[in-house]
Design a protein around this motif. Structure first.
Motif, mmCIF file in Angstrom:
data_model
loop_
_atom_site.group_PDB
_atom_site.id
_atom_site.type_symbol
_atom_site.label_atom_id
_atom_site.label_comp_id
_atom_site.label_asym_id
_atom_site.label_seq_id
_atom_site.Cartn_x
_atom_site.Cartn_y
_atom_site.Cartn_z
ATOM 1 N N GLY A 217 0.778 -1.214 -0.044
ATOM 2 C CA GLY A 217 0.057 0.007 0.331
ATOM 3 C C GLY A 217 0.754 1.459 0.109
ATOM 4 O O GLY A 217 0.201 2.432 -0.252
ATOM 5 N N HIS A 218 1.936 1.156 0.234
ATOM 6 C CA HIS A 218 3.047 2.168 0.338
ATOM 7 C C HIS A 218 3.794 2.513 -1.061
ATOM 8 O O HIS A 218 3.899 1.530 -1.807
ATOM 9 C CB HIS A 218 4.191 2.278 1.428
ATOM 10 C CG HIS A 218 3.728 2.403 2.777
ATOM 11 N ND1 HIS A 218 2.699 1.436 3.223
ATOM 12 C CD2 HIS A 218 3.533 3.439 3.810
ATOM 13 C CE1 HIS A 218 2.515 1.833 4.386
ATOM 14 N NE2 HIS A 218 2.726 2.843 4.832
ATOM 15 N N LEU A 219 4.081 3.816 -1.371
ATOM 16 C CA LEU A 219 4.962 3.872 -2.779
ATOM 17 C C LEU A 219 6.247 3.353 -2.351
ATOM 18 O O LEU A 219 7.048 3.753 -1.837
ATOM 19 C CB LEU A 219 4.627 5.517 -2.779
ATOM 20 C CG LEU A 219 5.417 5.835 -4.187
ATOM 21 C CD1 LEU A 219 4.726 5.258 -5.360
ATOM 22 C CD2 LEU A 219 5.667 7.411 -4.496
ATOM 23 N N GLY A 220 6.566 2.385 -3.403
ATOM 24 C CA GLY A 220 7.609 1.935 -3.745
ATOM 25 C C GLY A 220 8.534 2.751 -4.582
ATOM 26 O O GLY A 220 8.195 3.979 -5.008
ATOM 27 N N SER A 221 10.000 2.131 -5.009
ATOM 28 C CA SER A 221 10.456 2.912 -5.827
ATOM 29 C C SER A 221 10.108 2.532 -7.243
ATOM 30 O O SER A 221 10.588 1.416 -7.789
ATOM 31 C CB SER A 221 12.178 2.573 -5.733
ATOM 32 O OG SER A 221 13.006 3.326 -6.510
#
Length: 279
Positions: A217-221
């Motif tokens: 759910g979090h922004l990755g690279s």
């Protein structure tokens, strides 16, 4: 009866008569008859008259006792009540704040994918993109699978040829559609000048790192979009143009290799056809 016998009887009777009252005397502590007939009586109660408690004087040293001031009592009660209300209010506020904070926090399942981006400029169906070094380049994207919005993002471009990283934006605010305009002329003559090579666009959380493992759910690279940059050359008329890889010797060698390959393939086909009785 003889006088001697009569005298002895009188003496004996008088002795019994003298001792008889003592046998029933209640005050004689050694009388066995008393204990047998009447039983032992316990006179434990004091014969002295009981003393009644004297009422305490309402005054001390001639001064009246100090009674509580109703104003002070009311003030103390009001203060205690106010303090209790304040504590209750503060406890309620703290509890409410904690409950609100807890209710706002999201529980993300571990099987959820990490957030990423999907390019809209250029479009995914547009195919490979090449941009001239020195021009403005526009990139735009939408976020995918993003459940927790980052406070800010960093945008970079990397090249594996010279192992260089070019900063396009730092701490950019997050919007529904991300967008960046890159003036490539600023990096044209930098310490790591742009090369005619392929590059990768990087978009990641400013509070994270490029190499950090993405969380559900979090922004990755986000590094799925690749594009090319090229250095424009000066115009050369066709008559003066020379191809470094297209000289005569190179052309002859290429034709010879092609002829040998074709001849070998054709001979192999004839051999297998003859072996299986095709001729």
């Amino acid at each position: 009866m003889r006088p001697a016998q009569l005298l002895a009887a009188v003496v004996a009777l008088s002795s019994v008569t003298a001792a008889w009252p003592d046998m029933f005397d209640h005050t004689n502590a050694i009388s066995p008859v008393k204990n047998v007939i009447y039983g032992r009586q316990d006179n434990s109660e004091s014969t002295e008259p009981s003393k009644t408690a004297e009422p305490k004087s309402s005054a001390t040293d001639g001064k009246p006792e100090k009674t509580e001031d109703p104003k002070e009592t009311n003030s103390g009660s009001a203060s205690a009540t106010a303090t209790g209300k304040d504590k209750a209010s503060q406890t309620g506020k703290a509890s409410g704040t904690a409950s609100a904070t807890k209710s706002k926090s999201k529980s993300i399942a571990p099987d959820k994918p990490a957030g990423g981006i999907q390019m809209i400029t250029p479009e995914a169906i547009a195919g490979p993109q090449y941009y001239k070094i020195g021009d403005w380049v526009t990139f735009a994207w939408n976020y995918t699978s993003l459940l927790v919005t980052p406070k800010a993002i960093d945008i970079m471009a990397t090249c594996t040829k010279n192992q260089a990283t070019y900063t396009l934006a730092v701490n950019q605010s997050v919007e529904e559609t991300g967008r960046i305009l890159w003036d490539t002329s600023k990096d044209k003559d930098s310490n790591n000048p742009l090369l005619t090579e392929m590059y990768t666009l990087l978009v990641y959380d400013s509070e994270s790192d490029v190499t950090a493992i993405p969380s559900p759910g979090h922004l990755g690279s986000a590094n799925s979009f690749r594009f090319g940059l090229y250095q424009p050359q000066k115009y050369v008329p066709w008559a003066e143009f020379e191809c470094a890889n297209c000289n005569g010797a190179m052309g002859t060698l290429t034709l010879n290799a092609l002829f040998i390959t074709c001849a070998t393939t054709f001979g192999s086909l004839l051999y297998f056809a003859y072996s299986f009785g095709a001729f």
